[in-house]
Scaffold this active site. Structure first.
Site, PDB file in Angstrom:
ATOM      1  N   CYS A 100      -1.453 -22.340  29.179  1.00 26.50           N
ATOM      2  CA  CYS A 100      -2.639 -22.263  28.332  1.00 26.50           C
ATOM      3  C   CYS A 100      -2.238 -22.722  26.933  1.00 26.50           C
ATOM      4  O   CYS A 100      -1.185 -22.314  26.438  1.00 26.50           O
ATOM      5  CB  CYS A 100      -3.147 -20.821  28.294  1.00 26.50           C
ATOM      6  SG  CYS A 100      -4.622 -20.602  27.268  1.00 26.50           S
ATOM      7  N   HIS A 142      -9.962 -20.547  35.056  1.00 27.43           N
ATOM      8  CA  HIS A 142      -9.194 -20.242  33.844  1.00 27.43           C
ATOM      9  C   HIS A 142     -10.055 -20.438  32.596  1.00 27.43           C
ATOM     10  O   HIS A 142     -10.064 -19.581  31.698  1.00 27.43           O
ATOM     11  CB  HIS A 142      -7.954 -21.156  33.812  1.00 27.43           C
ATOM     12  CG  HIS A 142      -7.119 -21.053  32.585  1.00 27.43           C
ATOM     13  ND1 HIS A 142      -5.801 -20.602  32.610  1.00 27.43           N
ATOM     14  CD2 HIS A 142      -7.373 -21.335  31.278  1.00 27.43           C
ATOM     15  CE1 HIS A 142      -5.318 -20.620  31.375  1.00 27.43           C
ATOM     16  NE2 HIS A 142      -6.247 -21.073  30.545  1.00 27.43           N
ATOM     17  N   GLU A 143     -10.767 -21.555  32.536  1.00 26.55           N
ATOM     18  CA  GLU A 143     -11.542 -21.859  31.325  1.00 26.55           C
ATOM     19  C   GLU A 143     -12.750 -20.928  31.183  1.00 26.55           C
ATOM     20  O   GLU A 143     -13.091 -20.517  30.069  1.00 26.55           O
ATOM     21  CB  GLU A 143     -11.980 -23.327  31.321  1.00 26.55           C
ATOM     22  CG  GLU A 143     -10.853 -24.355  31.372  1.00 26.55           C
ATOM     23  CD  GLU A 143      -9.791 -24.182  30.303  1.00 26.55           C
ATOM     24  OE1 GLU A 143     -10.086 -23.594  29.245  1.00 26.55           O
ATOM     25  OE2 GLU A 143      -8.650 -24.618  30.531  1.00 26.55           O
ATOM     26  N   HIS A 146     -11.905 -17.786  29.517  1.00 25.42           N
ATOM     27  CA  HIS A 146     -11.871 -17.853  28.045  1.00 25.42           C
ATOM     28  C   HIS A 146     -13.233 -17.514  27.441  1.00 25.42           C
ATOM     29  O   HIS A 146     -13.303 -16.921  26.355  1.00 25.42           O
ATOM     30  CB  HIS A 146     -11.490 -19.265  27.581  1.00 25.42           C
ATOM     31  CG  HIS A 146     -10.017 -19.540  27.566  1.00 25.42           C
ATOM     32  ND1 HIS A 146      -9.126 -18.869  26.761  1.00 25.42           N
ATOM     33  CD2 HIS A 146      -9.270 -20.455  28.238  1.00 25.42           C
ATOM     34  CE1 HIS A 146      -7.901 -19.341  26.947  1.00 25.42           C
ATOM     35  NE2 HIS A 146      -7.951 -20.310  27.845  1.00 25.42           N
TER      36      HIS A 146
HETATM   37 NI    NI Z   1      -6.321 -21.449  28.484  1.00 22.65          NI
END
Ligand code: NI
Length: 176
Positions: A100, A142-143, A146
């Site tokens: 990341c 993953h995004e 966020h």
């Molecule tokens: Ni990330």
């Protein structure tokens, strides 16, 4: 437009719930997207979420092609997702090393659904649904994390599989 400093883990702005995008077609949104693309490419990411550059909006971008940080990524054309939401996770899951840009130099082994179906809105403000798998599905999971204030260390099953890239023998083996 500009390469923006990526916020690092510990910055409270990475923990916020991002706001939905509503101003489709606006100059401000176009400028945000241009900054995200420039920043992701500059730091050789395969994905970036707007909160990572201090923009608390539900925008993620992804792109992969011959990325030295992710040699097995394959090719993902530049994609820009607004207000994305995963509506189905496959039962099958896989573990793989993730990095990341908010944790430079580090990797962790994270379990993710192999296949996901998501809803998102395109740049014209039109909603659509798509199904993706493998690395592509991993990047989107993953995004989207966020956008909900979640960083991948919160997804680790074991801290034994977390550390600096140059010190993790199991991660090093994946590069051979
Ligand atoms: Ni990330």
């Amino acid at each position: 437009m500009a390469v923006i400093t990526v916020l690092k883990m510990g910055d409270p702005r990475l923990l916020l719930q991002a706001e939905k995008v509503k101003d489709f077609g606006s100059d401000a949104l176009k400028a945000d997207i241009a900054d995200m693309v420039d920043t992701m490419r500059h730091f050789i990411g395969v994905g970036l979420a707007a909160p990572q550059i201090g923009i608390s909006k539900q925008i993620i971008i992804l792109e992969a092609a011959d990325n030295p940080r992710y040699p097995d990524a394959g090719v993902i054309e530049l994609d820009i997702l607004f207000n994305p939401k995963i509506i189905h996770f496959s039962q099958q899951k896989d573990f793989a090393w993730e990095g990341c840009l908010s944790l430079p130099g580090m990797r962790g082994k994270v379990e993710r659904a192999r296949t996901i179906t998501y809803q998102a809105v395109n740049q014209q403000g039109q909603p659509y649904t798509a199904t993706v798998q493998g690395f592509h599905a991993r990047v989107i999971q993953h995004e989207i994390d966020h956008l909900n204030g979640i960083l991948y260390p919160q997804r680790l099953e074991s801290f034994n599989d977390f550390g600096f890239e140059d010190s993790l023998p199991d991660f090093q083996q994946t590069l051979i």
